[in-house]
Design a protein around this motif. Sequence first.
Motif, PDB file in Angstrom:
ATOM      1  N   ALA B  69      28.642  18.358  11.382  1.00  0.00           N
ATOM      2  CA  ALA B  69      28.232  17.628  10.260  1.00  0.00           C
ATOM      3  C   ALA B  69      28.811  18.107   8.953  1.00  0.00           C
ATOM      4  O   ALA B  69      29.031  19.237   8.764  1.00  0.00           O
ATOM      5  N   TYR B  70      29.281  17.206   8.075  1.00  0.00           N
ATOM      6  CA  TYR B  70      29.566  17.476   6.777  1.00  0.00           C
ATOM      7  C   TYR B  70      28.735  17.215   6.173  1.00  0.00           C
ATOM      8  O   TYR B  70      28.057  16.158   5.936  1.00  0.00           O
ATOM      9  N   VAL B  71      28.433  18.214   5.136  1.00  0.00           N
ATOM     10  CA  VAL B  71      27.427  18.159   4.068  1.00  0.00           C
ATOM     11  C   VAL B  71      28.031  18.190   2.762  1.00  0.00           C
ATOM     12  O   VAL B  71      28.661  19.133   2.339  1.00  0.00           O
ATOM     13  N   GLU B  72      27.865  17.134   1.933  1.00  0.00           N
ATOM     14  CA  GLU B  72      28.309  16.989   0.587  1.00  0.00           C
ATOM     15  C   GLU B  72      27.609  17.601  -0.224  1.00  0.00           C
ATOM     16  O   GLU B  72      26.405  17.623  -0.373  1.00  0.00           O
ATOM     17  N   LEU B  73      28.259  18.707  -1.172  1.00  0.00           N
ATOM     18  CA  LEU B  73      27.283  19.444  -2.021  1.00  0.00           C
ATOM     19  C   LEU B  73      27.572  19.001  -3.408  1.00  0.00           C
ATOM     20  O   LEU B  73      26.959  19.637  -4.328  1.00  0.00           O
ATOM     21  N   GLY B  74      28.448  18.023  -3.819  1.00  0.00           N
ATOM     22  CA  GLY B  74      28.590  17.615  -5.112  1.00  0.00           C
ATOM     23  C   GLY B  74      29.698  17.068  -5.356  1.00  0.00           C
ATOM     24  O   GLY B  74      30.446  16.370  -4.420  1.00  0.00           O
TER      25      GLY B  74
END
Lengths: 220, 396
Positions: B69-74
């Motif tokens: 999964a890709y987790v967006e950090l900002g």
Amino acid sequence: MIRTENLTKVYRMGDAEVYALHDVNLDIQEGEFIAIIGPSGSGKSTLLNMIGCLDTPTSGAVFIDGIDTGKLSENKLAEIRREKIGFIFQQFNLVHTLNALENVALPMFFAGVKRETRLKRAEELLANVGLGDRIYHKPSEMSGGQQQRVAIARALSNDPEVVIGDEPTGNVDTETGNTIIDILEGLNKEGRTVVVVTHDAEIAARVGRTKRMRDGRVLD
Amino acid sequence: MRDKLLMAYRSIRERRTRSILTVLGIAVGIAAIVSLMSVGYGMEEAITGELTGMADMISVMPGKITGHAYVELGSFTDRDVNDLQRIGGIKDITAMTYDAAEVEYRNKRAPIFVLGGDTKELGGFYVEPVGIKEGRWLRENDFKGCVIGDRVANDFFDEVIHVNDKLIINDEKFIVVGIFEKASTLYASDVDPHIFLTLHASKEALQNDEIKYIMVRVYNIDKAEEIAEEIVERINDNHGLDDFAFAMTMGSAIEMMGDVFKIIRGVLVGIAAIALVVASIGIMNTMLMSVMERTHEIGVMKAIGAKSRDVLTLFLLESSMVSLVGGVVGCVLGVVAAKVISLVAGTAIGIEFSAVVKPEVLLGGMAVAMVVGVLSGFYPARKASRMSPVEAVRYE
């Protein structure tokens, strides 16, 4: 013309040895019409196959025109079968994919005769045995008697000196049988040596000489 | 020779059913090999070809991939973009904003992702490889214009969207000025389900101008990994985090898919090898049978004066002719099957590709047909031609 010397053929059946031919000495003169008779299993057909260079003896020899056939190569034997001998089988043995004309022309094909020449000669040979109107028929479209006449025409295609018949009337009716005997007689009158194996008393009565066989030996 | 060819041809024609079956036996085997190889090459070429075309690209995202999964950090800042411009070896940079929006078309609503960016830069990345099907690409002053992907046009609403139709994106009215072609595999997820806006329009519609995605193109593909590392380092420095940015080169994408390719190729080669063996055995079987059943005929030919060589020649001519026809039919069937398989399989697994028929595969198929056919015809024919005439005549 044809001479056998102590001709012997042994078949192995498991441990037992069966003598199909046992020291057969036979001399057939040029121009002779000879019938070999005898009960089934007496070795008639085996003898004929040896004379016709279709089979090789266990011991002894077959001489054709003074040549010991046992000393000849495969190819030489094929040549003798093609040029010197015309073989007529009880089962006709025509090539069922070819029509009458092509069947008769086949030995000439193997002899390298030109297509036009061999088809012309095949047509003549078929006319001679009364099948001039059947030349394009396949074996399956012909009666047994007609097939046997095609087989005779084929046997003559390379103008052989010897005609060999293995029960040539064995698979045809009496009337056709008579026609076939007539044809064979005619061939003999032309000067060909004719050797037949037969059960047929009619043939036996009409030939010059008969030889009786039993248990692989020629009697008398 | 002409006579013998004719004779062989006659013999084939006379046994029509048998010959057709023999030809089919050979053809099916060859078709299996040709189609599998062609499908394999097609898949390989479709994927590697496309990846090579994109090999100079690096995707940069503000987040990380954990597991699958890709987790967006900002989001990125203008400073990030400016810093990237100072890295050597970079040809183009396009910064995009990216967000989901509620889109309305003819009173139907659907959530759709909207991409906004510099029209020239975006165009450079997407218009050339994908192509515009209808209308045109965005211009800098298209404040109320949008270009949509193929799935947006055809799948997302009940009715198909055309150029000049009106869309409402987060309550702002837009006019469709262009529609993309259906994108090929690797662009499909970037283009097909998206709406493209100018940077100005996306700020209006999305109510934000955060940079969520940066695409970089490099001059030298060999330097791509190096540059990607530098990009990540600079952006991480800017944000004071160790793993804020994530950069993926196409090279690493290929590497990630490499194992899958290896398996696919291995399986295809394996199946082709099995097909080859099965085909060879099938060819041998039909040839053996068709010669064996004619032993009697061979005996007759020998009895009336044919030499072994005559018989052998006839049968070799026959098996060559049958093999040749079988090979040709097999190649044709194989090519057709390859096209069908690639179409069906492509639809099934969602990767569009077309079979690649290489001349060497066709030649190889023909060679296999000829060699296996003639060899397997040779063995029984030689055996039969060497039998004593009496034996062969008696054979039923």
